[in-house]
Design a protein around this motif. Sequence first.
Motif, short mmCIF file in Angstrom:
data_model
loop_
_atom_site.label_atom_id
_atom_site.label_comp_id
_atom_site.label_asym_id
_atom_site.label_seq_id
_atom_site.Cartn_x
_atom_site.Cartn_y
_atom_site.Cartn_z
N ILE A 1 -6.29 1.61 3.82
CA ILE A 1 -6.30 2.54 2.68
C ILE A 1 -6.65 1.77 1.40
O ILE A 1 -6.35 0.59 1.27
CB ILE A 1 -4.91 3.22 2.57
CG1 ILE A 1 -5.01 4.49 1.73
CG2 ILE A 1 -3.86 2.28 1.99
CD1 ILE A 1 -3.75 5.34 1.83
N ARG B 1 1.55 3.16 2.17
CA ARG B 1 2.35 3.26 3.40
C ARG B 1 3.24 2.04 3.58
O ARG B 1 3.70 1.75 4.68
CB ARG B 1 1.42 3.41 4.61
CG ARG B 1 0.63 4.71 4.57
CD ARG B 1 -0.49 4.71 5.57
NE ARG B 1 -1.32 5.90 5.40
CZ ARG B 1 -2.60 5.97 5.72
NH1 ARG B 1 -3.21 4.92 6.24
NH2 ARG B 1 -3.30 7.07 5.53
N CYS C 1 -5.91 -1.98 2.07
CA CYS C 1 -4.78 -2.46 2.85
C CYS C 1 -5.30 -3.16 4.11
O CYS C 1 -6.15 -2.62 4.81
CB CYS C 1 -3.87 -1.30 3.24
SG CYS C 1 -2.58 -1.80 4.39
N SER D 1 -3.67 -3.64 6.74
CA SER D 1 -3.10 -3.05 7.95
C SER D 1 -3.70 -1.69 8.26
O SER D 1 -4.09 -1.42 9.38
CB SER D 1 -1.58 -2.88 7.80
OG SER D 1 -0.97 -4.13 7.67
N CYS D 2 -3.79 -0.81 7.24
CA CYS D 2 -4.25 0.55 7.54
C CYS D 2 -5.59 0.86 6.87
O CYS D 2 -6.16 1.92 7.12
CB CYS D 2 -3.20 1.57 7.13
SG CYS D 2 -2.93 1.67 5.36
N HIS E 1 2.61 -1.19 3.57
CA HIS E 1 2.16 -2.42 4.23
C HIS E 1 2.01 -3.50 3.17
O HIS E 1 1.55 -3.24 2.07
CB HIS E 1 0.81 -2.21 4.92
CG HIS E 1 0.85 -1.18 6.01
ND1 HIS E 1 -0.04 -0.13 6.06
CD2 HIS E 1 1.67 -1.05 7.08
CE1 HIS E 1 0.24 0.61 7.12
NE2 HIS E 1 1.26 0.07 7.76
N CYS F 1 0.86 -1.18 0.00
CA CYS F 1 0.00 0.00 0.00
C CYS F 1 0.90 1.23 0.00
O CYS F 1 2.12 1.12 0.10
CB CYS F 1 -0.95 -0.01 1.20
SG CYS F 1 -0.24 0.66 2.72
ZN LIG Z 1 -1.43 0.13 4.58
#
Ligand SMILES: [Zn+2]
Length: 408
Positions: free
Chosen positions: A277, A261, A272, A274-275, A263, A259
């Motif tokens: 997005i 970021r 994503c 994890s976050c 991840h 992603c």
């Molecule tokens: Zn992410």
Amino acid sequence: MRFHDLTVVPVAGDGVVAHLAGAILVVLPGPDQRDRALDLVTSARGACDAAGGLPAADLAHRFAEVITTAGEGELPPFGSLADGPRGVVLFLYGAIEAHVSGATDFRVSGDEATTWVDRVVGPDVERVVLVPLGTGPEPDANPAFELGEGVVPGSGVVLSVGAEVAVPAAPERAPAEPPPLEVEEPDTAETPAAAVEGPPPPPPPPPGEASPTPVVPFEAVSLLDPGDVEEREPLPLAVEEAPEPEDSPEVAQVEGILCSREHFNSPDALYCSSCGISMVHQTHNLVKGARPPLGFLVFDDGSTFTLDADYLMGREPEVDESAGEVRPLLLDDPDRTVSRGHAELRLVGWDVTVADRGSANGTFVWDESTSQWQRLVAGVPVPIKPGARVALGRRTFVYETPHKPHGA
Ligand SMILES: [Zn+2]
């Protein structure tokens, strides 16, 4: 500890304490989380009402969904104690701790795992205290404020077994060993095919009226970091995790996408894991990375299990741990409908497969389209989809994952 014997005394404070049908919930919201706290109570109430008395598994399922779809830091810490078919289940998320006392005393907190922590609480437990992390086992709780069913302000709860405990236990709770079923061990069963033609195995339970909530596609997740393995103490769990090596050098490498970021995600991820997005506008360059856990199993007794490796599931799974590949996953089954080594779960790329190991009573996957249990052919691995319900003897679990599987 029998749920219906419990005396529920809230600890004064700013959070929320709910005494629902078959469950106690404590939510500890920060200043901006009060709405989320009340949403959690509403969601838990829905699960309890739907479960009709033994909500542990439905509640674990609901909580797991809420946790895996929430963004980082979005959810307040919370804890619950819920009644289940195999005992009372403790479920903790975030900065909340439980002090359990009785024949054995222990303390456990939700921040011991990046996802959540759950425990089946044994029948010998007399007292459970749920309080914010760092609070001792003796919070200020006045028994005069005993709570019947309802929702009140509070920052914790003291649950204790009343005097009725001295009354002889109900027959179904008696510790007597149940008579063994006419279930052959896989080792002595002639062949899986012969087993099929033999006396019909006890059919796996149909999904109850309180069947699994329709599967909501996961969109955002705070899953474990690959190196972050959830640790559990050796407690009387319905499903015990094997002790895990301190570091698992053999974490599989898989191809995925990053992603914005950075991840690591499944190549098919829309969001994503994890976050949360959106991945839609990412350039989907495949990169190699350590495979994160591929989701979790929610068992019929309300316990959960994170899928971070290949597992042999069974009543007494024997694996050659020196070979290092497959780990044992113990299934408690007093009725012995689960074979010693019953079925194997394997992580293949971003998918999870299940294969029957020639078990006496078979491994079944619920088929939504035909509303029937499909018996797996022994030794043939079958990929399972998120939300799939699987039966091993009379034990069942639902597989859930925040990662979008291939082709889904
Ligand atoms: Zn992410």
